[in-house]
Write a protein that holds these residues in place. Structure first.
Motif, PDB file in Angstrom:
ATOM      1  N   SER A 101      53.060  39.598  27.307  1.00 51.84           N
ATOM      2  CA  SER A 101      53.570  39.903  28.514  1.00 51.84           C
ATOM      3  C   SER A 101      54.696  38.695  28.862  1.00 51.84           C
ATOM      4  CB  SER A 101      52.598  40.012  29.704  1.00 51.84           C
ATOM      5  OG  SER A 101      53.157  40.008  31.020  1.00 51.84           O
ATOM      6  N   LYS A 103      55.417  37.617  31.805  1.00 47.40           N
ATOM      7  CA  LYS A 103      54.998  37.082  33.091  1.00 47.40           C
ATOM      8  C   LYS A 103      53.537  37.564  33.533  1.00 47.40           C
ATOM      9  CE  LYS A 103      56.529  41.067  35.646  1.00 47.40           C
ATOM     10  NZ  LYS A 103      57.405  41.643  36.794  1.00 47.40           N
ATOM     11  N   SER A 104      53.031  36.939  34.388  1.00 48.44           N
ATOM     12  CA  SER A 104      51.673  37.486  34.848  1.00 48.44           C
ATOM     13  C   SER A 104      51.740  38.487  35.798  1.00 48.44           C
ATOM     14  CB  SER A 104      51.037  36.392  35.712  1.00 48.44           C
ATOM     15  OG  SER A 104      50.625  35.015  34.779  1.00 48.44           O
ATOM     16  N   GLN A 105      51.042  39.663  35.437  1.00 49.29           N
ATOM     17  CA  GLN A 105      51.309  40.720  36.180  1.00 49.29           C
ATOM     18  C   GLN A 105      50.105  41.952  36.084  1.00 49.29           C
ATOM     19  OE1 GLN A 105      54.075  43.892  34.331  1.00 49.29           O
ATOM     20  NE2 GLN A 105      53.991  42.559  32.637  1.00 49.29           N
ATOM     21  N   LYS A 106      50.283  42.743  36.837  1.00 43.02           N
ATOM     22  CA  LYS A 106      49.077  43.974  37.088  1.00 43.02           C
ATOM     23  C   LYS A 106      49.711  45.015  36.340  1.00 43.02           C
ATOM     24  CE  LYS A 106      47.023  41.014  40.051  1.00 43.02           C
ATOM     25  NZ  LYS A 106      46.216  40.262  39.588  1.00 43.02           N
ATOM     26  N   SER A 139      44.573  42.531  35.054  1.00 47.71           N
ATOM     27  CA  SER A 139      45.187  41.579  35.292  1.00 47.71           C
ATOM     28  C   SER A 139      45.884  41.027  33.742  1.00 47.71           C
ATOM     29  CB  SER A 139      44.691  40.162  36.077  1.00 47.71           C
ATOM     30  OG  SER A 139      44.509  40.839  37.254  1.00 47.71           O
ATOM     31  N   ASP A 165      53.579  47.154  36.286  1.00 47.56           N
ATOM     32  CA  ASP A 165      53.961  46.838  37.674  1.00 47.56           C
ATOM     33  C   ASP A 165      53.546  48.334  38.489  1.00 47.56           C
ATOM     34  OD1 ASP A 165      54.928  44.362  37.354  1.00 47.56           O
ATOM     35  OD2 ASP A 165      56.713  45.300  36.432  1.00 47.56           O
TER      36      ASP A 165
END
Length: 809
Positions: A101, A103-106, A139, A165
């Motif tokens: 990933s 970025k950090s994301q859901k 997460s 997202d």
């Protein structure tokens, strides 16, 4: 030693350039490894990979490398087909997915066919039956994210994807529980349920659901949903405007505060009760969730005091599908409970309770003739018929198992078999908790009703040998059973597999006799809290918990006498309401002779002490007995609530929440359930006084411990586990145990606890949700249980009737 089951793992590298937008990522490359784990219907399990995760020695998968050690099964590569599915026939195990990933994301993770999954080491529920509607909010951290999914049985055709997202809070309606509007019934308000996903780091509060059906609006407040999980929530529908048969669209609007978070649409049906099968919903007292049952109504419309047929379905069959397999009968109504899911619990444990809930609802709703209540079912439901028929003698005028197998020892299912033989005393203790499942031991209870056995002689799924086995057992003592093998019949040979005219003719000939007409009692139970009585005899307390308790009694009304023998009975209750006031009743039990003058009492209590029977009082309601008799699984009832610890280190707090969430998600999937998950500081004895409690943590990490467990003979902290005067020390210990709630005579607490991290993480396995699985009152284990086996069980057993620890070892 080579293990009999397999481990499948799949490692997939995404390779997305920084900043590249993609809403769905489908995994299509990976690695797998097989033949390395075994889970079943026992406390013990074999899984060296899970053990390596627990103790922190698991290496990242690499092609050609052993999965945990220098020698053994190695990781192999695998590619998905054009449809994004990994195909093949590989003995199941673990699937490892890797996502890079930017970025950090859901995200929402969807994997089909797995029994559970670790996401960056955190355990989550699995879609074991490949239903395709399980979405896990996860997460993702920046960089590499690792996924390990476990698969049981024979693996074939798995897909996996990430939805990136997602909306913070969304509705999922694919797994909706929906009622039908029954025209002419006066039914207005209806209750259904859908899934709400909370993909945020905060508890979802102040959420509401608005429904719109034909312009009629209904609004309900929703229960709170913890962070990064989901819950099936109830909603209300005003169906009063539906006056004609057909399908109707209903919109659902999810509001968080005043903001509309998501909108979905469902379809509801209006049915004619005189000619159509239909669904009805209810609120289960097991967990407060919305459940349903299917109905084949009485032909021509409801009549006064019809016969009632309870039909229990097979594995993979919906309750409404079971009901629709039957033509409408002009002399009775048929209801089909769900077993909580199409596979559920094999009609044992919570499947059994579900069947009883629906039976009582049907009694209230349809007011059947109490002497004409019948039980039948097919395949797994054939097992359910054998099981419920033996467990509850006197409830059924006749039973009819179709294509059924009698025990989970002999046949099993996706969760495996209950072992028939124990090799050690420890295993004997564990397996004793499964004794209520063994209908062979309960077989003489079948004398209470007629039996019609129906089986295809060419059945390759459940071979006819099971029917022949039961025919042979019944032939030795049963005076009234019928047996038919359908020539050339496979496992399912059309509606006649269940809707067989001679079967219903047999039912029509049978009625439940009045208690006063039954003078011979032969009754067996393994757990009085599951089944305690037949007609006028009640086994109120056992001498040895979970061993078989038996009574053989003969009543002579002319001579005012009752005589007979008992086995493993501590307190016996006899209904004497039919005897005249001041009459003298002569009793002879196990060579003890007694004489009693009838007073105003309707139940006579007899206590056994040192091989002698004496008159006594009603059992202490706080002792073991018909309301609360133990096993670790018993507290998972009575609108159970999960309480996780929030004291201690970050690692300890995360474990408690993650384990509680895993159990809630698994319970949802396996039991169509919905559970409250609360922090220890939120637990209140008054607010939660009438509920079963599941507690996660120990005395150092869970603030509710002293409120609920100060009286417990088993105590756990970070350094040790005390079982009475015996102390087990170390940071690698785990425990499953239950204790009665001191503030309530019928409620209990189940405790999932450990000392250090390795002991706690070993408890991520939750095969206690497998139907019939044996978990005693308490089990103390070491973290090496998945690789050592029974030798890692340090203590196990059953409390005495006053809830004290057993004497001796």
């Amino acid at each position: 030693m080579k293990l009999s089951f397999f481990l499948l793992s799949l490692l997939v590298l995404q390779g997305i350039a920084p900043g590249q937008a993609q809403s769905i990522h489908t995994f299509n490359e990976g690695l797998y490894v097989e033949n390395v784990h075994r889970y079943g219907r026992e406390v013990r399990f074999t899984d060296p990979l899970a053990h390596a995760l627990a103790v922190g020695t698991f290496p990242s998968p690499a092609e050609g490398q052993p999965f945990i050690q220098e020698e053994g099964e190695v990781w192999k590569s695998l590619s998905a087909n054009e449809e994004g599915r990994f195909t093949g026939r590989i003995r199941s195990g673990y699937l490892s997915l890797s996502y890079h990933s930017a970025k950090s994301q859901k995200a929402l993770l969807k994997i089909s066919g797995n029994s559970m999954v670790y996401v960056n080491g955190i355990p989550r529920a699995g879609d074991i039956y490949g239903d395709g509607w399980l979405y896990l909010p996860v997460s993702l951290k920046k960089g590499k994210n690792e996924i390990l999914a476990r698969f049981n049985g024979l693996w074939s055709g798995i897909s996996a994807e990430l939805q990136l997202d997602p909306k913070p809070v969304t509705l999922q309606v694919a797994d909706a529980t929906l009622p039908d509007k029954v025209l002419g019934s006066g039914q207005g308000q209806m209750t259904g349920a859908v899934v709400v996903i909370n993909a945020t780091d905060r508890r979802l509060q102040n959420a509401r659901m608005e429904t719109n059906l034909n312009g009629r609006l209904q609004m309900v407040d929703l229960p709170e949903i913890p962070p990064m999980t989901f819950r099936k929530v109830p909603f209300e529908v005003d169906a009063s405007t539906l006056t004609e048969k057909g399908e109707y669209n209903c919109s659902l609007q999810l509001l968080v505060g005043k903001t509309v978070s998501d909108t979905q649409e469902i379809t509801l049906s209006a049915r004619d009760e005189a000619e159509e099968h239909y669904k009805q919903t209810f609120i289960s007292q097991i967990d407060g969730s919305v459940q349903y049952y299917g109905v084949a109504p009485q032909k021509g419309g409801p009549d006064e005091n019809p016969a009632l047929f309870l039909s229990v379905h097979g594995a993979g069959v919906e309750a409404i599908g079971q009901a629709r397999a039957y033509s409408l009968k002009d002399w009775g109504v048929l209801v089909a409970p769900t077993n909580r899911r199409p596979r559920g619990f094999n009609w044992e444990d919570w499947g059994r309770i579900d069947a009883l809930e629906v039976l009582e609802i049907a009694r209230e709703k349809y007011r059947p003739d109490p002497e004409r209540i019948y039980l039948t079912g097919h395949s797994m439901g054939g097992h359910g018929t054998w099981y419920l028929g033996a467990t509850y003698p006197g409830k059924w005028a006749a039973i009819a198992p179709c294509a059924g197998y009698p025990t989970l020892m002999g046949y099993g299912s996706a969760d495996g078999r209950i072992p028939e033989n124990a090799s050690t005393d420890t295993e004997k203790t564990l397996l004793r908790a499964s004794n209520p499942s063994d209908v062979i031991q309960l077989a003489h209870n079948y004398q209470a009703s007629g039996i019609y056995i129906h089986h295809g002689d060419a059945d390759r799924v459940v071979p006819v040998t099971y029917a022949r086995q039961m025919r042979g057992i019944l032939a030795a003592f049963h005076p009234d059973f019928s047996y038919y093998e359908y020539p050339g019949g496979s496992h399912w040979f059309g509606s006649e597999s269940v809707d067989w005219a001679p079967l219903f003719d047999y039912f029509r000939w049978h009625q439940i006799p009045a208690d006063s007409a039954v003078n011979t009692i032969e009754f067996t139970t393994a757990n009085p809290a599951v089944s305690d009585s037949y007609k006028w005899a009640r086994i109120l307390q056992q001498t040895v918990p979970l061993e078989y308790s038996r009574v053989k009694l003969e009543r002579n009304p002319d001579q005012m006498a009752i005589s007979g023998t008992t086995e493993n009975v501590s307190i016996l209750g006899l209904d004497v309401s039919n005897y005249p006031l001041d009459s003298i009743i002569n009793l002879e039990l196990d060579e003890t002779q007694l004489e009693w003058k009838k007073n105003s009492d309707t139940l006579l209590y007899l206590h056994r002490s040192q091989e002698t029977w004496k008159f006594g009082q009603a059992p202490d309601p706080y002792d073991k007995g018909i309301y609360r008799n133990g096993t670790f699984k018993e507290p998972f009832n009575h609108r159970m609530i999960l309480v996780y610890g929030t004291s201690g280190s970050r690692e300890e707090k995360e474990w408690a929440y993650n384990k509680a969430r895993l159990d809630a998600e698994t319970w949802y999937y396996r039991g169509n359930g919905a559970l409250d998950i609360i922090a220890d500081r939120e637990f209140d004895l008054e607010v939660h006084g009438d509920r079963g409690v599941i507690l996660y943590g120990n005395a150092d990490t869970n603030r509710a411990w002293d409120l609920l467990l100060a009286h417990s003979p088993i105590q756990v902290n970070r350094e040790e586990i005390r079982v009475g005067e015996t102390v087990y020390s170390g940071e690698d210990l785990g425990a499953y145990f239950m204790v009665p709630r001191k503030d309530h005579p019928q409620r209990s607490v189940a405790v999932i606890s450990g000392t250090g991290n390795a002991g706690r993480q070993t408890l991520f396995a939750n095969q206690y949700f497998a139907g019939g699985s044996g978990f005693p009152d308490f089990v103390i284990i070491r973290a090496d249980l998945p690789v050592v086996g029974l030798e890692s069980i340090l203590a196990s057993g059953y409390y005495q009737n006053d809830w004290s620890l057993p004497e001796g070892k």
